[in-house]
Design a protein around this motif. Structure first.
Motif, PDB file in Angstrom:
ATOM      1  N   ASP A  44     -65.235 -65.751 -70.098  1.00 34.86           N
ATOM      2  CA  ASP A  44     -64.258 -65.727 -69.004  1.00 34.86           C
ATOM      3  C   ASP A  44     -64.993 -65.443 -67.697  1.00 34.86           C
ATOM      4  OD1 ASP A  44     -61.830 -66.105 -70.522  1.00 34.86           O
ATOM      5  OD2 ASP A  44     -62.215 -64.120 -71.370  1.00 34.86           O
ATOM      6  N   GLU A  65     -59.590 -56.287 -67.043  1.00 37.03           N
ATOM      7  CA  GLU A  65     -59.153 -57.254 -68.061  1.00 37.03           C
ATOM      8  C   GLU A  65     -59.852 -56.921 -69.379  1.00 37.03           C
ATOM      9  OE1 GLU A  65     -56.963 -59.668 -67.810  1.00 37.03           O
ATOM     10  OE2 GLU A  65     -56.697 -59.824 -65.620  1.00 37.03           O
ATOM     11  N   ALA A  68     -61.114 -59.709 -71.639  1.00 42.02           N
ATOM     12  CA  ALA A  68     -61.959 -60.791 -71.103  1.00 42.02           C
ATOM     13  C   ALA A  68     -63.309 -60.820 -71.828  1.00 42.02           C
ATOM     14  CB  ALA A  68     -62.195 -60.578 -69.609  1.00 42.02           C
ATOM     15  N   ARG A 249     -56.133 -67.813 -59.636  1.00 44.96           N
ATOM     16  CA  ARG A 249     -56.422 -67.854 -61.061  1.00 44.96           C
ATOM     17  C   ARG A 249     -55.446 -68.791 -61.762  1.00 44.96           C
ATOM     18  NH1 ARG A 249     -55.416 -62.651 -64.829  1.00 44.96           N
ATOM     19  NH2 ARG A 249     -55.435 -63.782 -66.768  1.00 44.96           N
ATOM     20  N   THR A 252     -57.700 -69.754 -67.598  1.00 47.10           N
ATOM     21  CA  THR A 252     -58.867 -68.883 -67.616  1.00 47.10           C
ATOM     22  C   THR A 252     -59.187 -68.503 -66.175  1.00 47.10           C
ATOM     23  OG1 THR A 252     -61.136 -68.713 -68.356  1.00 47.10           O
ATOM     24  CG2 THR A 252     -60.464 -70.832 -67.527  1.00 47.10           C
ATOM     25  N   GLY A 275     -65.229 -69.190 -66.843  1.00 47.53           N
ATOM     26  CA  GLY A 275     -64.084 -69.316 -65.933  1.00 47.53           C
ATOM     27  C   GLY A 275     -64.466 -68.924 -64.522  1.00 47.53           C
ATOM     28  N   VAL A 438     -61.685 -61.906 -61.477  1.00 48.58           N
ATOM     29  CA  VAL A 438     -60.502 -61.992 -62.345  1.00 48.58           C
ATOM     30  C   VAL A 438     -59.232 -62.252 -61.528  1.00 48.58           C
ATOM     31  CG1 VAL A 438     -61.565 -60.577 -64.141  1.00 48.58           C
ATOM     32  CG2 VAL A 438     -60.107 -59.478 -62.433  1.00 48.58           C
TER      33      VAL A 438
END
Ligand SMILES: Cc1cc2nc3c(=O)[nH]c(=O)nc-3n(C[C@H](O)[C@H](O)[C@H](O)COP(=O)(O)OP(=O)(O)OC[C@H]3O[C@@H](n4cnc5c(N)ncnc54)[C@H](O)[C@@H]3O)c2cc1C
Length: 510
Positions: A44, A65, A68, A249, A252, A275, A438
């Motif tokens: 990620d 996260e 992740a 976002r 992903t 990501g 993120v």
């Protein structure tokens, strides 16, 4: 002058050797827990660079996260770069207050100052919480004039802080007050920053690595990133970098088209599809097309004495404060729990075109400048044996502050330019990069103007950058040494040393 000690990249810093030895005793399997990458993997978030910035960023991603998948790539070992070689001064930026005001305005400068102040405590709290013996000592930091020409260099910051009710953050010191902290025959007045600390830098770095592994971050050491999203290392000037908000976002982190990173290692070639990406490259950023013109790389060297606790008592330096003189090519020095002095600075050498080679690690002449500084500041310690010496690169930006941003239109986020002052600030830098990676646009750290600043002014292209940096820095070092002897450096040397200021960069003496 170094008593036969020669700095070399192969031997690593004393800090890191000590940290690795302690790590091997605590957990013999830990060293092998980050094997080189081979083949293709996905993430990620991929982090490139296993220094403080990359590791604080990875840590923060795991907090924001927890599910992740985070992959961290490090060419050497985590902490093998400056994060495991630095002086261990954990400073806030109150001494940079006038520059912060100029760049961001008063309110933002105060907010950034408070964030950096909190970062110092965060380092200590993190070490305590995770049982990391990083010697966190919050005994403040003293900046002392070591020649008439260095007097009052701190006054602009002191006055700006006082004007905003922050006078206790940087407190002027009389010669007697300086003497009460440490006795040097050349020290005069000074300024004391109570909120600063010192650490064992490499133990902190290796502790961060251990915690990341415990949290499930995949680390590949010995894995050099050679291509990021189609850009290759060394292709300077190919694209421009622009600070902008991260793309929203979707699915992903970062968007639909993954960031593709290609690596090489002793195990073979590798690839990460992610990501989003965090580039925490410090001085190595100067080799990448996005950043090359915005950084000058410069070496900084340190030397370490044998344990001399009684001699430290003789000069009254037993409080654990960090100490620096007030040169532009400053000497910074601190003590260790077993009574050694580690001192760095006094000059250094410029790197050429983003190459981080042996000039940053193997220069006996540059390490000798640090040793010469020790002998000038404390002539009574002339006979003290130097046991170790090492060096590393620093990433100097035009205004001496780092900048954080994202590659236009891509979920690739970066931060560099700490200019030799990144131990504490990298905590905030890591938070900025993690929030971006993120897509947490509501994270309070992204409210700081630092997270959205424009890139600093570009330096001239090579070879002018190298030649200019070298000329001006040498002139500054020579001028400051002459002034320390109480002599006049002359108009030519004075004016050459001022050139970068005259050209509008926040660098060099005035
Ligand atoms: C001798 C010295 C003394 C210093 N003293 C102090 C001090 O007392 N206080 C202070 O605040 N600051 C000090 N600094 C500066 C401080 O060390 C840095 O600002 C800080 O460590 C920056 O952390 P970082 O994670 O951004 O960079 P680094 O620690 O340099 O980490 C970057 C990492 O990226 C890796 N890397 C680079 N390119 C690639 C690639 N292509 N693929 C994979 N990995 C890559 C490198 O190997 C490196 O480990 C000093 C620096 C030096 C050299």
């Amino acid at each position: 002058m170094l008593g036969g000690v020669r700095p070399t990249a192969a031997r690593r810093s004393w800090w890191l050797r000590e940290a690795l030895a302690a790590e091997a005793v605590a957990d013999p399997h830990l060293a092998a827990a980050a094997p080189p990458l081979r083949g293709t993997t996905t993430a990620d978030v991929v982090v490139v660079g296993g220094g403080y910035t990359g590791m604080w960023a990875a840590l923060r991603v795991t907090e924001l996260e927890p599910t992740a998948r985070v992959v961290l790539l490090e060419a050497d070992i985590c902490g093998g770069g400056p994060s495991g070689r630095n002086g261990g001064f954990v400073t806030n930026w109150w001494d940079e207050f006038p520059t912060l005001i100029e760049r961001y305005g008063v309110d933002e400068a105060i907010a950034i100052g408070h964030a950096m102040e909190a970062a110092v405590d965060e380092v200590g709290a993190f070490a305590t919480a995770h049982g990391i013996d990083a010697w966190f000592t919050k005994a403040g930091s003293l900046s002392a004039s070591a020649a008439p020409a260095q007097d009052d260099g701190w006054l602009p910051a002191v006055e700006a802080l006082r004007a905003h009710g922050l006078g206790d953050r940087l407190v002027p010191q009389t010669p007697d007050e300086v003497r009460a902290r440490v006795q040097s025959p050349v020290f005069r007045g000074g300024a004391f920053m109570p909120g600063a600390a010192t650490v064992q830098p490499a133990t902190l770095a290796r502790g961060l690595r251990r915690v990341l592994l415990e949290r499930g971050v995949t680390i590949h050491e010995g894995t050099t990133t050679v291509e990021i999203d189609g850009q290759r290392r060394g292709m300077l000037g190919a694209v421009g970098a622009r600070a902008r908000r991260a793309p929203r976002r979707r699915g992903t982190f970062g968007g639909d088209r993954p960031v593709r990173i290609r690596t090489t290692s002793a195990a073979g070639d590798g690839e990460v599809l992610a990501g989003s990406a965090i580039l925490a490259l410090n001085a190595w950023a100067a080799a990448w097309p996005w950043f090359g013109r915005r950084l000058v790389t410069w070496s900084s060297y340190m030397v370490l004495t044998e344990p001399i606790p009684e001699r430290l008592a003789d000069i009254g330096w037993t409080g654990g404060e960090g100490v620096a003189d007030a040169r532009f090519t400053l000497h910074y020095l601190r003590t260790t729990p077993d009574g050694r002095i580690a001192i760095g600075g006094g000059g250094g050498a410029a790197g050429y075109s983003g190459r981080i080679g042996r000039v940053f690690t193997d220069s006996t002449a540059d390490a000798a400048r640090a040793a010469a500084g020790l002998r000038r500041l404390f002539p009574s310690l002339r006979d003290v044996h130097i046991e170790d010496a090492w060096g590393g690169p620093i990433d100097i930006s035009a205004d001496h502050l780092p900048w954080f941003g994202s590659v236009a239109g891509r979920p690739i986020h970066y931060g560099q330019g700490y200019s030799g002052n990144g131990v504490g600030p990298s905590v905030v830098g890591g938070r900025i990069l993690a929030a971006r990676a993120v897509g947490r646009e509501d994270d309070p750290v992204l409210a700081l103007a630092l997270a959205h600043g424009r890139p600093p002014r570009a330096f001239p292209p090579e070879p002018a950058r190298y030649a200019g940096a070298r000329l001006i820095r040498e002139a500054a070092a020579r001028r400051e040494s002459i002034e320390e002897r109480g002599e006049d450096p002359g108009i030519v040397l004075r004016e050459v040393s001022r050139l970068s200021r005259r050209l509008g960069y926040h660098l060099g003496p005035d």
